[in-house]
Every structure is written in C-alpha cells, then in structure tokens.
Design an enzyme around this catalytic site. Structure first.
Site, PDB file in Angstrom:
ATOM      1  CG  HIS A 152      -4.796  14.901  38.657  1.00 28.33           C
ATOM      2  ND1 HIS A 152      -4.869  13.819  37.777  1.00 28.33           N
ATOM      3  CD2 HIS A 152      -4.944  16.130  38.157  1.00 28.33           C
ATOM      4  CE1 HIS A 152      -5.076  14.654  36.424  1.00 28.33           C
ATOM      5  NE2 HIS A 152      -4.840  15.587  36.700  1.00 28.33           N
ATOM      6  CG  ASP A 157      -8.501  11.730  39.032  1.00 25.94           C
ATOM      7  OD1 ASP A 157      -9.268  12.129  39.300  1.00 25.94           O
ATOM      8  OD2 ASP A 157      -7.262  11.673  38.933  1.00 25.94           O
TER       9      ASP A 157
END
Length: 237
Positions: A152, A157
């Site tokens: 992540h 993202d």
C-alpha cells in the site's frame, strides 16, 4: 468542480491510542479530468509503526526519521484541499486520523476545510451489495490495472481510486434509456424528439487533442494503458 482523491498510510489502526499519519497522497480532478496537480508527503510520526501496519505499507521508522512532522506540512495540506470535494475509500478511517492530527495542532477539523466528502466504499456497497469492495476488488471489477501494487502507498492508492471513481460514476449514457424515463414522467416526448432527428457532429481537432490529453492522464495514473483505449479508436490529431 474541483475534487481531491485522497489516501493515507498510518502507524496503526487507532488514532485514539496514539497512532499517527505517516503518508498522505492526493490526486486532483477538475471537471472529472486528472490535472497532474498532486500532493504527496511522507511524515515523521515520532513513533514506530505497529507490526501489522508495517507489513501493509512497508514504510520504516528509519525511512521517516528525516521527514517533516505533520505540523510542518499542515499549511500546505490545508491550502491544497480548501473548498474541494474530497473522495476517500473507507472515509471514516482516513478522516479519523486527519481530524485527530488537526486537533493535536489546535486547528479546525480537516473536514471543516472541505466542501464535502464522498466515501467510495459506501457507494460501492450500494452498487455491488454482497460483493467484495476493497480497492483491489474494485480495480479488478472496473479493469483498472493494479499489477504494480505490491504494498500500500498513499499516492499510488489515490491514483488507483481516482480511476475507479471515474469508472464508477461514468453513468448510463444510453439516449434511449433517458428518453424512456422522460416519457414515463411527462409523456409524449418521443413524438417531439425522434431519434432520426439527432444530428451527429464530428469532434474538432481541439476536442480530439483534449480527449487525447485526458487519456494520457489516465495512462499516467495507471502507469500503463488505461481501459478506455481498449474501447475507443485511436485518436489522430
């Protein structure tokens, strides 16, 4: 309309127990077009990440040691998001952390600087009840490439979520459906507006250039070729 697609990474799951923001990534949309005016900062939280969080984002304490503290980037962030509609996936999580960071500095809440907030997780659950609606699942569903997403990262993202949001909200553009709905409400519309009377105008060179710029922005966001190139003929300018 100015929209900001936002994501954060944190040291853990709960700001009330001392967890802090360590990364903020934002992508700007104006009139549903990527502008390239992004905001991305790593932040020194002055504490270690929990083991579970570190496994998710891979951002180490050593890497963050020389990064600015939240107080040093908050003015930039406030200016950047001021008055914008903010788009977040699972908004309560990110907003809980951001509002806490602003509170620690004695500032009005983060949400107080935004015009509104859209939670794409709420929208996805309404559109796809009973389905998996994580960001990865939505990327798969809408054909947004996330093959390069190993860990992540807030900016990555946010870029993926921008593509997903645009796909989720592109809407039904079928003229026949629009006409049917209006006939049901007012009656007689098809008699006044026949499909044969519709005039198709070819795009101008300027419009084609703007279209190619939009596709180029989407390509950059997904670090590859956006899905719309699979469905539209190549543009010659």
């Amino acid at each position: 309309m100015r929209q900001i697609v936002l994501d954060t990474e944190t040291t853990g799951l709960n700001p009330r127990t001392g967890d802090r923001v360590i990364e903020i990534g934002c992508v700007e949309l104006k009139n549903r077009m990527l502008t390239g005016n992004n905001f991305h900062r790593y932040i020194n939280p002055e504490r270690d990440s929990e083991e579970g969080a570190l496994a998710v984002h891979g951002i180490t304490t050593e890497f963050l040691r020389d990064k600015p503290k939240f107080a040093e980037i908050v003015a930039e962030l406030r200016d950047y998001i001021q008055g914008a509609e903010v788009i977040i996936h699972n908004a309560p999580f990110d907003l809980g952390f951001l509002n806490n960071e602003f509170k620690l500095l004695g500032l009005p809440s983060f949400t107080g600087h935004c015009s509104s907030v859209i939670d794409t997780l709420v929208n996805a659950k309404e559109m796809r009840p009973g389905k998996r609606n994580s960001l990865d699942a939505l990327c798969d569903h809408y054909g947004v490439s996330n093959a390069h997403r190993k860990l992540h990262g807030a900016l990555l993202d946010a870029e993926l979520l921008a593509d997903v949001y645009l796909s989720m909200t592109r809407g039904q553009n079928s003229l026949s459906m629009d006409l049917e709905e209006e006939v049901a409400e007012g009656g007689g519309l098809l008699e006044a507006v026949a499909l044969a009377d519709i005039v198709l105008l070819a795009a101008s060179a300027e419009e084609l250039a703007e279209h190619e710029t939009l596709l180029g922005g989407l390509d950059k966001a997904v670090k590859g070729s956006c899905i719309w190139r699979n469905y539209a003929p190549s543009v010659t300018i």
